[in-house]
Design a protein around this motif. Structure first.
Motif, PDB file in Angstrom:
ATOM      1  N   ILE A 174      46.294  48.215  32.588  1.00  0.00           N
ATOM      2  CA  ILE A 174      45.190  49.053  33.065  1.00  0.00           C
ATOM      3  C   ILE A 174      43.868  48.310  32.910  1.00  0.00           C
ATOM      4  O   ILE A 174      43.036  48.294  33.825  1.00  0.00           O
ATOM      5  N   ALA A 175      43.661  47.685  31.752  1.00  0.00           N
ATOM      6  CA  ALA A 175      42.435  46.925  31.519  1.00  0.00           C
ATOM      7  C   ALA A 175      42.359  45.705  32.418  1.00  0.00           C
ATOM      8  O   ALA A 175      41.286  45.368  32.940  1.00  0.00           O
ATOM      9  N   VAL A 176      43.491  45.029  32.606  1.00  0.00           N
ATOM     10  CA  VAL A 176      43.512  43.832  33.462  1.00  0.00           C
ATOM     11  C   VAL A 176      43.172  44.198  34.904  1.00  0.00           C
ATOM     12  O   VAL A 176      42.395  43.502  35.573  1.00  0.00           O
ATOM     13  N   GLN A 177      43.719  45.298  35.394  1.00  0.00           N
ATOM     14  CA  GLN A 177      43.432  45.701  36.773  1.00  0.00           C
ATOM     15  C   GLN A 177      41.985  46.151  36.940  1.00  0.00           C
ATOM     16  O   GLN A 177      41.353  45.857  37.966  1.00  0.00           O
ATOM     17  N   ALA A 178      41.446  46.841  35.939  1.00  0.00           N
ATOM     18  CA  ALA A 178      40.041  47.245  36.008  1.00  0.00           C
ATOM     19  C   ALA A 178      39.143  46.017  36.147  1.00  0.00           C
ATOM     20  O   ALA A 178      38.199  46.007  36.941  1.00  0.00           O
ATOM     21  N   ARG A 179      39.431  44.976  35.362  1.00  0.00           N
ATOM     22  CA  ARG A 179      38.611  43.765  35.438  1.00  0.00           C
ATOM     23  C   ARG A 179      38.758  43.078  36.799  1.00  0.00           C
ATOM     24  O   ARG A 179      37.770  42.567  37.346  1.00  0.00           O
ATOM     25  N   ALA A 180      39.958  43.080  37.342  1.00  0.00           N
ATOM     26  CA  ALA A 180      40.157  42.498  38.668  1.00  0.00           C
ATOM     27  C   ALA A 180      39.361  43.258  39.724  1.00  0.00           C
ATOM     28  O   ALA A 180      38.763  42.668  40.628  1.00  0.00           O
ATOM     29  N   ASN A 181      39.326  44.585  39.613  1.00  0.00           N
ATOM     30  CA  ASN A 181      38.562  45.391  40.563  1.00  0.00           C
ATOM     31  C   ASN A 181      37.066  45.136  40.433  1.00  0.00           C
ATOM     32  O   ASN A 181      36.319  45.233  41.412  1.00  0.00           O
ATOM     33  N   ALA A 182      36.605  44.829  39.218  1.00  0.00           N
ATOM     34  CA  ALA A 182      35.181  44.604  38.974  1.00  0.00           C
ATOM     35  C   ALA A 182      34.711  43.228  39.433  1.00  0.00           C
ATOM     36  O   ALA A 182      33.503  42.981  39.501  1.00  0.00           O
ATOM     37  N   HIS A 183      35.639  42.356  39.746  1.00  0.00           N
ATOM     38  CA  HIS A 183      35.292  40.954  40.000  1.00  0.00           C
ATOM     39  C   HIS A 183      34.209  40.793  41.062  1.00  0.00           C
ATOM     40  O   HIS A 183      33.293  39.971  40.910  1.00  0.00           O
ATOM     41  N   ASN A 184      34.279  41.576  42.139  1.00  0.00           N
ATOM     42  CA  ASN A 184      33.302  41.442  43.227  1.00  0.00           C
ATOM     43  C   ASN A 184      32.126  42.395  43.107  1.00  0.00           C
ATOM     44  O   ASN A 184      31.219  42.367  43.941  1.00  0.00           O
ATOM     45  N   ASN A 185      32.128  43.232  42.092  1.00  0.00           N
ATOM     46  CA  ASN A 185      31.048  44.208  41.908  1.00  0.00           C
ATOM     47  C   ASN A 185      29.868  43.518  41.224  1.00  0.00           C
ATOM     48  O   ASN A 185      29.934  43.178  40.050  1.00  0.00           O
ATOM     49  N   PRO A 186      28.770  43.306  41.936  1.00  0.00           N
ATOM     50  CA  PRO A 186      27.672  42.525  41.367  1.00  0.00           C
ATOM     51  C   PRO A 186      27.021  43.159  40.146  1.00  0.00           C
ATOM     52  O   PRO A 186      26.364  42.466  39.372  1.00  0.00           O
ATOM     53  N   HIS A 187      27.188  44.456  39.975  1.00  0.00           N
ATOM     54  CA  HIS A 187      26.546  45.139  38.855  1.00  0.00           C
ATOM     55  C   HIS A 187      27.501  45.447  37.705  1.00  0.00           C
ATOM     56  O   HIS A 187      27.073  46.045  36.710  1.00  0.00           O
ATOM     57  N   ALA A 188      28.750  45.059  37.827  1.00  0.00           N
ATOM     58  CA  ALA A 188      29.714  45.341  36.762  1.00  0.00           C
ATOM     59  C   ALA A 188      29.312  44.617  35.478  1.00  0.00           C
ATOM     60  O   ALA A 188      28.832  43.478  35.513  1.00  0.00           O
ATOM     61  N   MET A 189      29.523  45.278  34.352  1.00  0.00           N
ATOM     62  CA  MET A 189      29.174  44.684  33.062  1.00  0.00           C
ATOM     63  C   MET A 189      29.943  43.392  32.825  1.00  0.00           C
ATOM     64  O   MET A 189      29.385  42.394  32.379  1.00  0.00           O
ATOM     65  N   TYR A 190      31.239  43.423  33.142  1.00  0.00           N
ATOM     66  CA  TYR A 190      32.079  42.232  32.975  1.00  0.00           C
ATOM     67  C   TYR A 190      32.880  42.012  34.249  1.00  0.00           C
ATOM     68  O   TYR A 190      33.503  42.937  34.772  1.00  0.00           O
ATOM     69  N   ARG A 191      32.894  40.760  34.727  1.00  0.00           N
ATOM     70  CA  ARG A 191      33.541  40.447  36.000  1.00  0.00           C
ATOM     71  C   ARG A 191      34.597  39.351  35.888  1.00  0.00           C
ATOM     72  O   ARG A 191      35.414  39.194  36.805  1.00  0.00           O
ATOM     73  N   ASP A 192      34.569  38.586  34.830  1.00  0.00           N
ATOM     74  CA  ASP A 192      35.526  37.487  34.696  1.00  0.00           C
ATOM     75  C   ASP A 192      36.930  38.043  34.471  1.00  0.00           C
ATOM     76  O   ASP A 192      37.123  38.962  33.671  1.00  0.00           O
ATOM     77  N   PRO A 193      37.926  37.496  35.159  1.00  0.00           N
ATOM     78  CA  PRO A 193      39.304  37.997  35.008  1.00  0.00           C
ATOM     79  C   PRO A 193      39.794  37.899  33.570  1.00  0.00           C
ATOM     80  O   PRO A 193      39.379  37.025  32.798  1.00  0.00           O
ATOM     81  N   ILE A 194      40.679  38.803  33.210  1.00  0.00           N
ATOM     82  CA  ILE A 194      41.344  38.769  31.906  1.00  0.00           C
ATOM     83  C   ILE A 194      42.851  38.873  32.127  1.00  0.00           C
ATOM     84  O   ILE A 194      43.307  39.287  33.191  1.00  0.00           O
ATOM     85  N   THR A 195      43.619  38.490  31.118  1.00  0.00           N
ATOM     86  CA  THR A 195      45.069  38.533  31.188  1.00  0.00           C
ATOM     87  C   THR A 195      45.622  39.538  30.177  1.00  0.00           C
ATOM     88  O   THR A 195      44.893  40.037  29.313  1.00  0.00           O
ATOM     89  N   ILE A 196      46.909  39.778  30.287  1.00  0.00           N
ATOM     90  CA  ILE A 196      47.572  40.641  29.302  1.00  0.00           C
ATOM     91  C   ILE A 196      47.406  40.057  27.907  1.00  0.00           C
ATOM     92  O   ILE A 196      47.129  40.774  26.940  1.00  0.00           O
ATOM     93  N   ASP A 197      47.542  38.728  27.797  1.00  0.00           N
ATOM     94  CA  ASP A 197      47.365  38.080  26.496  1.00  0.00           C
ATOM     95  C   ASP A 197      45.957  38.285  25.953  1.00  0.00           C
ATOM     96  O   ASP A 197      45.771  38.459  24.742  1.00  0.00           O
ATOM     97  N   ASP A 198      44.955  38.255  26.858  1.00  0.00           N
ATOM     98  CA  ASP A 198      43.577  38.487  26.416  1.00  0.00           C
ATOM     99  C   ASP A 198      43.445  39.871  25.781  1.00  0.00           C
ATOM    100  O   ASP A 198      42.780  40.043  24.746  1.00  0.00           O
ATOM    101  N   VAL A 199      44.047  40.859  26.416  1.00  0.00           N
ATOM    102  CA  VAL A 199      43.981  42.221  25.882  1.00  0.00           C
ATOM    103  C   VAL A 199      44.715  42.294  24.548  1.00  0.00           C
ATOM    104  O   VAL A 199      44.196  42.842  23.557  1.00  0.00           O
TER     105      VAL A 199
END
Length: 391
Positions: A174-199
């Protein structure tokens, strides 16, 4: 009154604006209110003089309000409403405000309603305790022990994962997909992709919830404009119609929660679907309150999108991706884009943008319906909206 009598399709959201602010030290929340209200009215092609209804909630310390908060914000902004609403049930409140506004418009109490929210959730300079109630009643069993919002949700996560054999790495999707969706959002707090391992290797906050299982903490605000369908035809752009609405409450303190594995969305969703005349099968995109990854899992099941105990499998198999059965939180959600307190407002705004074809994150191809669900308190309240693309 039967929920089927909700005035389906009689009102539209004709203006929407989300503040681009994510870190705004030194900016008072009321200034953000003024900014987002001006933005939403400009989007609708209306002015303050057109507004005769107002709704907001500003009772948390970071919202700078207290009792009579709606009056104080209206005074600051310069709105003189004939109808006002300050329903406060946490993060679900903005959705309740929409349902109440639609009813008020249908009853002839007002015609143009502004609903706004603003908070310095990140930068509020004064000390404030975590969300809680007083040390009496049910609070006596929790307040003395320092119960926090995160630990409350962690209790629900622990019970849910135990009962249904759900693994933390499944919910991490869920967190990984949220970050992927935010990638192109210029105002998102965090945009860099994350992985399951990151979580899974992020800091443990309250077991089993790790840092990346938790929403971001920002400053921000948003506003929408609701009016009758007839009046909407004379606004700048029109907007999505409000087809269905439902609300429900269950408890305040976690020690009064009857079942840690479901939420009041079970009831608010049923009412929203009935009032809209649709079912979960008809919904192909949703904006789901994501204070934590567990919030999303419980809500997907409570709303009937996923069988009980199957949310882990659903999200880990791509069910919430843009090509999955139910894409969610297409702007990045509270887990990556924006969460200053009551994220229900931002979920509504993203639903409007999605139905207009203007999502800053992931835009789907011509969605006809979008469900929005807000969660308040400690899984204590829920409100559900179903919006339809204006013809």
């Amino acid at each position: 009154m039967p929920i089927e009598n909700f005035p389906r399709g009689k009102a539209c959201i004709v203006g929407a604006f989300e503040s681009p602010r994510r870190k705004a030290p030194g900016i008072h929340p009321y200034q953000i209110h003024a900014e987002v209200i001006a933005g939403a009215l400009e989007d609708a092609g209306l002015s303050l003089e057109d507004v005769d209804g107002f709704a907001t909630t500003a009772t948390f310390p970071s919202e700078a309000g207290w009792q009579l908060s709606a009056l104080e914000v209206a005074e600051y902004v310069g709105i003189k409403p004939s109808w006002v609403c300050s329903t406060d049930n946490g993060g679900a409140a903005p959705l309740n405000h929409v349902g109440n506004a639609v009813a008020a418009i249908q009853a002839g109490l007002c015609e143009v309603v502004v609903i706004s929210y603003a908070s310095s959730g990140r930068s509020w300079p004064l000390p404030a305790s975590d969300f809680n109630t007083g040390p009496t009643g049910p609070g006596q069993y929790e307040v003395p022990y320092g119960m926090s919002t995160i630990s409350a949700y962690a209790l629900a996560a622990t019970r849910y994962m135990h009962d249904h054999n759900v693994r933390p790495e499944q919910l991490a999707h869920i967190a990984v997909q949220a970050r992927a969706n935010a990638h192109n959002n210029p105002h998102a707090m965090y945009r860099d992709p994350i992985t399951i391992d990151d979580v899974m290797t992020s800091t443990m906050i309250s077991s089993p919830l790790r840092k990346l299982d938790c929403c971001v903490v920002t400053d921000s605000g948003g506003a929408i404009v609701v009016t009758s369908r007839d009046r909407a035809k004379h606004t700048r752009r029109g907007g999505p119609t409000v087809l269905g609405f439902g609300e429900a409450i269950s408890h305040t303190q976690m020690n009064q929660m009857a079942d840690f594995t479901t939420t009041a969305a079970e009831h608010s969703g049923r009412r929203a679907f009935a009032s809209a005349g649709v079912s979960p099968e008809d919904i192909r995109v949703a904006q789901i309150y994501d204070s934590f990854t567990i919030t999303v899992a419980l809500t997907l099941e409570a709303l009937g999108f996923v069988p009980k105990g199957e949310a882990g499998n659903f999200v880990s198999s791509g069910g919430i991706s843009p090509t999955g059965r139910l894409p969610i939180n297409t702007d990045g959600g509270g887990l990556s884009s924006n969460h200053s307190g009551r994220r229900g407002m931002y979920a509504i705004i993203e639903a409007v943008r999605q139905l207009r074809g203007e999502s800053p994150g992931v835009q789907l191809v011509s969605p006809e319906l979008c469900l929005v669900n807000g969660t308040g308190g400690w899984l204590s309240a829920a409100a559900t909206l179903i919006l339809g693309r204006d013809a």
